[in-house]
Motif scaffolding. Structure first.
Motif, short mmCIF file in Angstrom:
data_model
loop_
_atom_site.label_atom_id
_atom_site.label_comp_id
_atom_site.label_asym_id
_atom_site.label_seq_id
_atom_site.Cartn_x
_atom_site.Cartn_y
_atom_site.Cartn_z
N ILE A 284 0.84 -1.21 0.00
CA ILE A 284 0.00 0.00 0.00
C ILE A 284 0.87 1.25 0.00
O ILE A 284 0.61 2.20 -0.74
N ALA B 55 -1.24 2.69 -2.96
CA ALA B 55 -2.55 2.07 -3.22
C ALA B 55 -3.65 2.59 -2.30
O ALA B 55 -4.80 2.16 -2.42
N TYR C 22 3.39 1.40 -3.36
CA TYR C 22 2.72 1.58 -4.64
C TYR C 22 1.62 2.65 -4.59
O TYR C 22 0.90 2.84 -5.55
#
Length: 596
Positions: free
Chosen positions: A223, A228, A226
């Motif tokens: 998370i 996310a 990247y």
């Protein structure tokens, strides 16, 4: 008629099962329930008769008598309320214990149901629906408690019925009117709530998934690295918005129904009190008698409201609870052994044979495996290789009994494994999957899992895989908490250490079949080869199935099975397969070139 019968079935099935649980696990609850049923009508009569006596004595200028009745009223009210509060407390304690029994049963079924259920979205929605039903029903606290309140309200109503019928019989008409109208309102409200609940299982399962992903440290690295966060929160928000929209529709409709019902109840109450007042004025009713009529009217109105409120709670609660009850009785979520289930021999030489085994995932047409014929001999070290998606892990799950073949048979010592008790059959296997799990519990419990710890055997297994010194150096040794979920000083193993602990778990189990489905993915090729060599030496007497993408680990196996396009394409030892210049040699050379 069918709908009424179905509703009756749900109520009776749910309440019957709850009473069975109460009888088996907490009979005192029935005593508390009976005492409450007796005391609540007594309290209602007490609030009708004693105030009348107080007023009667006051109007008769008998002050000492009025004081006596007032004292008796206050003391009686205090005693009854104290006893009711105590009974209510004890009932809640029992209800909490019953709740644990229901949730334990639910979790037990989820952990033992056929494994293929966990990969079927329709059945997972059904499981979520059952859990929602258990959560929202209120369990015993709602359904059985509603029965208790209804009985107590009926007795209270009957206790003042004779007083009302004698002096003001027309008061019965508003009660009958309310009964008819409330029944219609409640039917509409329940139908609306059921409509809402029918769309929730899928939404809740999605929301649970996103909440787990965003709050679990397992996903923390991906998370953050990247970015996310926005994606996951956006997807969760879409599910929340969809749920909120459905909730708004239901809330508006039920609010309209309840508002109209409340207005109707209020108007009826006002008419009742107005009628009593006019009757008292026209018939010159004494003040004491008037006080009793007013109190009786209040008890009647309160009893009728309680009856309908609790009946509505019971209908709604049993509707939800029935989803859970039906789930626990559904055979497709049970992996029962059956009366004639066989038990395999725990020790000795065992042979597993696959005859013409085919497999397709439920509700799909694509065959993952086709016409697999394979004999796994006692003590054999067998490697299963192939490209990604060729069905290697699926084959292992079939051998473990987690899936059943779409066609063909899997035999243990000549007997179809479907004839064995699945729990007993699995006691012969020690699989270590690529996605194996370690639990937030002591290291020792993570290894032993089932049964009493054999310390000598545990230490021997730890030494075999170089984990003995590490575990002994921990603050609490083998009793030290693994992971930091509940303990800040918990042992957080590295990827390689986790995989070694998984192998220690398999070794400690001491069973005939060891299955290693790429558990060493976090190790470098040299470390993996060394570990597999240790596994072979430490488990020389075991039958071992190896699955690995790294072809070099196949060299020390007695036999290699090559899967391609769902079939066994090649079979033999490393040197033989390299000479064939087929699928295996191409895979091996391609990997050797990449690692070179």
């Amino acid at each position: 008629m069918t709908e009424n019968a179905d509703k009756k079935t749900k109520i009776l099935s749910s309440i019957k099962y709850m009473f069975q649980v109460i009888w088996e696990h907490g009979r005192k609850y029935l005593l508390y329930m009976i005492l409450e049923i007796i005391l609540k009508p007594v309290r209602s009569v007490w609030t009708v008769m004693l105030p009348m006596k107080i007023v009667e004595n006051l109007t008769g200028h008998d002050l000492p008598g009025a004081i006596r009745y007032a004292s008796a009223f206050l003391i009686g009210e205090l005693v009854i309320k104290t006893v009711l509060d105590y009974l209510n407390y004890r009932s809640h304690v029992c209800e909490d214990s019953f709740d644990y029994i229901f949730y334990e049963e639910f979790c037990g079924i989820c952990m033992e149901m056929p494994y293929e259920v966990t990969e079927n979205s329709r059945k997972l929605d059904r499981i979520q629906d059952a859990k929602n039903g258990l959560d929202w029903s209120g369990r015993v606290a709602c359904a059985v408690d509603a029965v208790k309140e209804i009985i107590a309200a009926v007795i209270s109503l009957l206790s003042v019925f004779s007083i009302i019928c004698k002096d003001t019989p027309l008061l019965i008409l508003p009660v009958v009117f309310i009964v008819i109208m409330e029944g219609r309102f409640q039917k509409k409200e329940i139908e609306e709530n059921q409509r809402y609940c029918s769309v929730l299982p899928g939404l809740n399962r999605k929301m649970d998934y996103y909440l787990h992903e965003t709050s679990s440290y397992e996903y923390g690295k991906d998370i953050r690295l990247y970015g996310a966060k926005a994606l996951l929160l956006d997807r969760a928000q879409k599910v929340a918005d969809e749920n909120a929209e459905e909730m708004k529709k239901t809330a508006k409709r039920t609010a309209d129904i309840r508002a109209f019902s409340l207005v109707l109840e209020t108007v009826c109450d006002v008419l009742q009190y107005l009628y009593v007042g006019i009757y008292a004025l026209m018939n010159h009713v004494p003040i004491a008698r008037f006080t009793m009529l007013i109190s009786s009217t209040s008890v009647m109105a309160s009893s009728v409201q309680t009856m309908f409120r609790e009946y509505n709670n019971m209908l709604e609660g049993t509707e939800y609870f029935y989803r859970y009850w039906a789930f626990t009785r559904s055979p497709e979520y049970r992996e029962d052994a059956g009366a004639r289930a066989r038990k395999p021999e725990a020790r000795g030489a065992h042979v597993i044979e696959l005859r013409n085994v085919c497999f397709s995932y439920p509700e799909t047409d694509r065959e993952i495996l086709r016409d697999i014929n394979l004999v796994i001999r006692p003590g054999e070290k067998l490697s299963i290789v192939g490209r990604n998606g060729e069905g290697k892990t699926t084959l292992i799950k079939l051998i473990c009994g987690l899936y059943r073949p779409s066609a063909g048979r899997i035999l243990l010592d000549g007997v179809d494994i479907c004839e064995y008790d699945p729990k007993e059959y699995r006691k012969l296997l020690a699989p270590v999957f690529q996605d194996f799990r370690l639990f937030a519990a002591p290291v020792e419990d993570n290894i032993v899992l089932d049964g009493v710890t054999d310390t000598e055997k545990l230490n021997a297994a730890l030494k075999k895989y170089g984990m003995y010194d590490k575990i002994r150096s921990l603050r609490a040794g083998p009793r030290n908490e693994l992971l930091r979920e509940f303990d800040e000083e918990g042992y957080q193993p590295s990827g390689g250490e986790s995989q070694k602990l998984a192998l220690v778990r398999a070794d400690y189990r001491d069973v005939p079949f060891i299955i290693l489905d790429e558990p060493t993915a976090a190790l470098d090729p040299a470390a993996e080869y060394s570990l597999y060599r240790d596994v072979r030496e430490n488990m020389e007497d075991k039958t071992i199935l190896f699955i690995s993408h790294r072809m070099s680990s196949c060299k020390f196996c007695d036999r290699i099975i090559v899967l391609s396009e769902g079939k066994i394409a090649e079979e033999g030892i490393h040197s033989e397969l390299m000479k064939k210049r087929g699928v295996y040699s191409k895979l091996f050379e391609a990997q050797a070139e990449n690692y070179g």
